[in-house]
Design a protein around this motif. Structure first.
Motif, PDB file in Angstrom:
ATOM      1  N   ASN A 201      47.961  25.229  41.416  1.00 46.48           N
ATOM      2  CA  ASN A 201      47.966  25.835  42.869  1.00 46.48           C
ATOM      3  C   ASN A 201      47.292  27.582  42.778  1.00 46.48           C
ATOM      4  N   PRO A 202      45.854  27.334  42.499  1.00 47.84           N
ATOM      5  CA  PRO A 202      45.356  28.526  42.316  1.00 47.84           C
ATOM      6  C   PRO A 202      45.186  29.220  43.782  1.00 47.84           C
ATOM      7  N   SER A 203      45.338  30.648  44.178  1.00 44.86           N
ATOM      8  CA  SER A 203      45.267  31.083  45.402  1.00 44.86           C
ATOM      9  C   SER A 203      43.989  31.263  45.863  1.00 44.86           C
ATOM     10  N   ALA A 204      43.822  31.248  47.111  1.00 40.83           N
ATOM     11  CA  ALA A 204      42.709  31.345  48.030  1.00 40.83           C
ATOM     12  C   ALA A 204      41.915  32.303  47.423  1.00 40.83           C
ATOM     13  N   GLN A 205      42.458  33.565  46.890  1.00 37.86           N
ATOM     14  CA  GLN A 205      41.921  34.568  46.605  1.00 37.86           C
ATOM     15  C   GLN A 205      40.999  34.310  45.004  1.00 37.86           C
ATOM     16  N   VAL A 206      42.049  33.599  44.300  1.00 38.37           N
ATOM     17  CA  VAL A 206      41.513  32.966  43.102  1.00 38.37           C
ATOM     18  C   VAL A 206      40.140  32.213  43.178  1.00 38.37           C
ATOM     19  N   VAL A 207      40.281  31.336  44.139  1.00 34.08           N
ATOM     20  CA  VAL A 207      39.214  30.432  44.260  1.00 34.08           C
ATOM     21  C   VAL A 207      37.883  31.187  45.054  1.00 34.08           C
ATOM     22  N   GLY A 208      38.254  31.856  46.153  1.00 30.27           N
ATOM     23  CA  GLY A 208      37.075  32.843  46.577  1.00 30.27           C
ATOM     24  C   GLY A 208      36.320  33.370  45.376  1.00 30.27           C
ATOM     25  N   ALA A 209      37.080  34.203  44.481  1.00 33.82           N
ATOM     26  CA  ALA A 209      36.269  34.714  43.359  1.00 33.82           C
ATOM     27  C   ALA A 209      35.489  33.952  42.520  1.00 33.82           C
ATOM     28  N   LEU A 210      36.053  32.635  42.212  1.00 36.06           N
ATOM     29  CA  LEU A 210      35.267  31.608  41.389  1.00 36.06           C
ATOM     30  C   LEU A 210      33.995  31.154  42.026  1.00 36.06           C
ATOM     31  N   THR A 211      34.093  31.026  43.438  1.00 32.26           N
ATOM     32  CA  THR A 211      33.062  30.434  44.392  1.00 32.26           C
ATOM     33  C   THR A 211      31.838  31.579  44.111  1.00 32.26           C
ATOM     34  N   ARG A 212      32.220  32.735  44.155  1.00 35.97           N
ATOM     35  CA  ARG A 212      31.129  33.515  44.101  1.00 35.97           C
ATOM     36  C   ARG A 212      30.510  33.854  42.751  1.00 35.97           C
ATOM     37  N   ALA A 213      31.264  33.800  41.948  1.00 33.89           N
ATOM     38  CA  ALA A 213      31.015  33.965  40.341  1.00 33.89           C
ATOM     39  C   ALA A 213      30.205  32.550  39.891  1.00 33.89           C
ATOM     40  N   LEU A 214      30.349  31.488  40.680  1.00 31.81           N
ATOM     41  CA  LEU A 214      29.517  30.527  40.120  1.00 31.81           C
ATOM     42  C   LEU A 214      28.278  29.928  41.164  1.00 31.81           C
ATOM     43  N   GLN A 215      28.179  31.086  42.073  1.00 33.59           N
ATOM     44  CA  GLN A 215      26.972  31.100  42.979  1.00 33.59           C
ATOM     45  C   GLN A 215      27.128  29.830  43.959  1.00 33.59           C
ATOM     46  N   LEU A 216      28.047  29.333  44.574  1.00 35.12           N
ATOM     47  CA  LEU A 216      28.085  28.144  45.168  1.00 35.12           C
ATOM     48  C   LEU A 216      27.518  28.169  46.410  1.00 35.12           C
ATOM     49  N   SER A 217      26.898  27.272  46.856  1.00 34.48           N
ATOM     50  CA  SER A 217      26.697  26.962  48.235  1.00 34.48           C
ATOM     51  C   SER A 217      27.787  26.962  49.175  1.00 34.48           C
ATOM     52  N   ARG A 218      27.529  27.078  50.729  1.00 30.58           N
ATOM     53  CA  ARG A 218      28.999  27.077  51.320  1.00 30.58           C
ATOM     54  C   ARG A 218      29.693  25.429  51.394  1.00 30.58           C
ATOM     55  N   ALA A 219      28.662  24.662  51.360  1.00 28.73           N
ATOM     56  CA  ALA A 219      29.085  23.204  51.083  1.00 28.73           C
ATOM     57  C   ALA A 219      30.119  23.119  49.763  1.00 28.73           C
ATOM     58  N   GLU A 220      29.613  23.629  48.611  1.00 31.38           N
ATOM     59  CA  GLU A 220      30.265  23.679  47.501  1.00 31.38           C
ATOM     60  C   GLU A 220      31.264  24.549  47.449  1.00 31.38           C
ATOM     61  N   ARG A 221      31.467  25.658  48.137  1.00 33.33           N
ATOM     62  CA  ARG A 221      32.593  26.399  48.296  1.00 33.33           C
ATOM     63  C   ARG A 221      33.654  25.651  48.755  1.00 33.33           C
ATOM     64  N   ASP A 222      33.379  25.063  50.046  1.00 34.52           N
ATOM     65  CA  ASP A 222      34.513  24.432  50.834  1.00 34.52           C
ATOM     66  C   ASP A 222      35.111  23.257  49.975  1.00 34.52           C
ATOM     67  N   GLN A 223      34.015  22.533  49.042  1.00 34.49           N
ATOM     68  CA  GLN A 223      34.542  21.633  48.232  1.00 34.49           C
ATOM     69  C   GLN A 223      35.703  21.973  47.124  1.00 34.49           C
ATOM     70  N   LEU A 224      35.404  23.068  46.702  1.00 31.66           N
ATOM     71  CA  LEU A 224      36.191  23.776  45.529  1.00 31.66           C
ATOM     72  C   LEU A 224      37.657  24.074  46.254  1.00 31.66           C
ATOM     73  N   TYR A 225      37.381  24.647  47.520  1.00 32.75           N
ATOM     74  CA  TYR A 225      38.843  25.084  48.172  1.00 32.75           C
ATOM     75  C   TYR A 225      39.390  23.705  48.461  1.00 32.75           C
ATOM     76  N   ARG A 226      38.972  22.768  48.810  1.00 31.78           N
ATOM     77  CA  ARG A 226      39.790  21.450  49.018  1.00 31.78           C
ATOM     78  C   ARG A 226      40.379  20.860  47.827  1.00 31.78           C
ATOM     79  N   SER A 227      39.698  21.066  46.920  1.00 26.48           N
ATOM     80  CA  SER A 227      40.108  20.269  45.570  1.00 26.48           C
ATOM     81  C   SER A 227      41.231  21.006  45.234  1.00 26.48           C
ATOM     82  N   ALA A 228      41.373  22.415  45.707  1.00 30.24           N
ATOM     83  CA  ALA A 228      42.369  23.145  45.078  1.00 30.24           C
ATOM     84  C   ALA A 228      43.718  23.023  46.245  1.00 30.24           C
ATOM     85  N   GLY A 229      43.575  22.277  47.121  1.00 30.90           N
ATOM     86  CA  GLY A 229      44.440  21.939  48.051  1.00 30.90           C
ATOM     87  C   GLY A 229      44.714  23.191  49.105  1.00 30.90           C
ATOM     88  N   LEU A 230      43.590  23.814  49.449  1.00 33.49           N
ATOM     89  CA  LEU A 230      43.268  25.037  50.251  1.00 33.49           C
ATOM     90  C   LEU A 230      42.586  24.446  51.479  1.00 33.49           C
TER      91      LEU A 230
END
Length: 288
Positions: free
Chosen positions: A63-92
């Motif tokens: 259960n990584p927090s939304a804050q943690v997932v947000g930091a990872l999406t920026r660090a990994l330079q994800l597109s918006r679609a990829e960002r949303d995919q990572l959030y959903r895979s974290a159950g968020l």
């Protein structure tokens, strides 16, 4: 839930392997066995511990927090679609439209990373710092040492917490009142454009309660003050006063502000910036 963690871990590993160190601001070396980021580099960019990133990639961290997932999406330079995919895979739920966005487009990150000699910080519409380079940390102190909620310029100016305590003395040639007024005006503008953002509303209510100056500016500010080139003197604990040109560049379509500090080539101030880059701002000796 186990399947979701497995998906999250797989995405994290795949996208870390995909990102070029050069695009993230790291120097490529001959000793690399893989083209992507090292785990410790991702941890550094996201402001997380290496052990926590390892546990995330192994599916052991729950259960990584939304804050943690947000930091990872920026660090990994994800597109918006990829960002949303990572959030959903974290159950968020992915970030919703109508709220202040913390997404930094990959192209902006690559551009900023390649300007490593220049202190650069990227701020959201509510003046929350969401991306910075090592030269920014050398000049202002490492934002990763602060809780994410405290990495906010309005809190640094008007709050009574860690952000305010850690802010170095800064003098603006426009005058401190003009600078403060422009930040309040930006927040009023953000509130008008993001009326459903509860976090932004909490920020404003908090500052109105703890700061008479903020409450006064909020009550009297009627129009957004246009950001212009400014010159600021920053009192650094190691190198003393450094006078720099400060520019705020608006990122079209992303509602972000890229703040840069520069000095004329060959000037004393440019030499101080060079010293900061070499020492990281930690063990420098003041220049005459």
């Amino acid at each position: 839930m186990a399947s979701s963690r497995s998906d999250f871990a797989a995405l994290l590993r795949a996208w870390r392997d995909r990102l070029s160190p050069a695009d993230a601001g790291f120097t490529m070396t001959d000793g690399r066995r893989a083209p992507g980021l090292r785990r410790e580099e991702l941890a550094q960019l996201a402001g997380l511990s290496v052990d926590y990133v390892l546990r995330l990639e192994q599916g052991r961290a729950k259960n990584p927090s939304a804050q943690v997932v947000g930091a990872l999406t920026r660090a990994l330079q994800l597109s918006r679609a990829e960002r949303d995919q990572l959030y959903r895979s974290a159950g968020l739920l992915p970030p919703q439209d109508g709220k202040v966005s913390t997404h930094v487009p990959p192209g902006i990150q690559r551009l900023a990373a390649r300007l490593g000699d220049v202190p650069i910080g990227v701020f959201t519409a509510d003046w929350t710092l969401v991306w910075w380079n090592t030269t920014w940390s050398a000049l202002h102190g490492d934002p990763a040492a602060l809780p994410a909620a405290e990495r906010n310029l309005a809190r640094a100016l008007f709050g009574d917490g860690a952000a305010h305590d850690s802010m170095l003395p800064v003098q603006s040639e426009r005058g401190q009142d003009a600078f403060a007024e422009s930040i309040v005006a930006d927040l009023k503008d953000a509130v008008s454009r993001y009326p459903r953002d509860a976090q932004l509303d909490r920020l404003v209510q908090e500052l109105r309660e703890v700061s008479d100056a903020f409450a006064h500016h909020w009550a009297t500010q009627t129009a957004a003050a246009q950001h212009t080139t400014d010159r600021k003197t920053i009192r650094h604990p190691e190198i003393g006063d450094i006078l720099l040109d400060c520019d705020v560049l608006i990122v079209p379509g992303a509602d972000l502000r890229m703040v840069t500090y520069t000095a004329a080539s060959g000037s004393i101030e440019a030499g101080k910036l060079d010293l900061l880059r070499v020492t990281g701002g930690r063990t420098a000796t003041a220049l005459p």
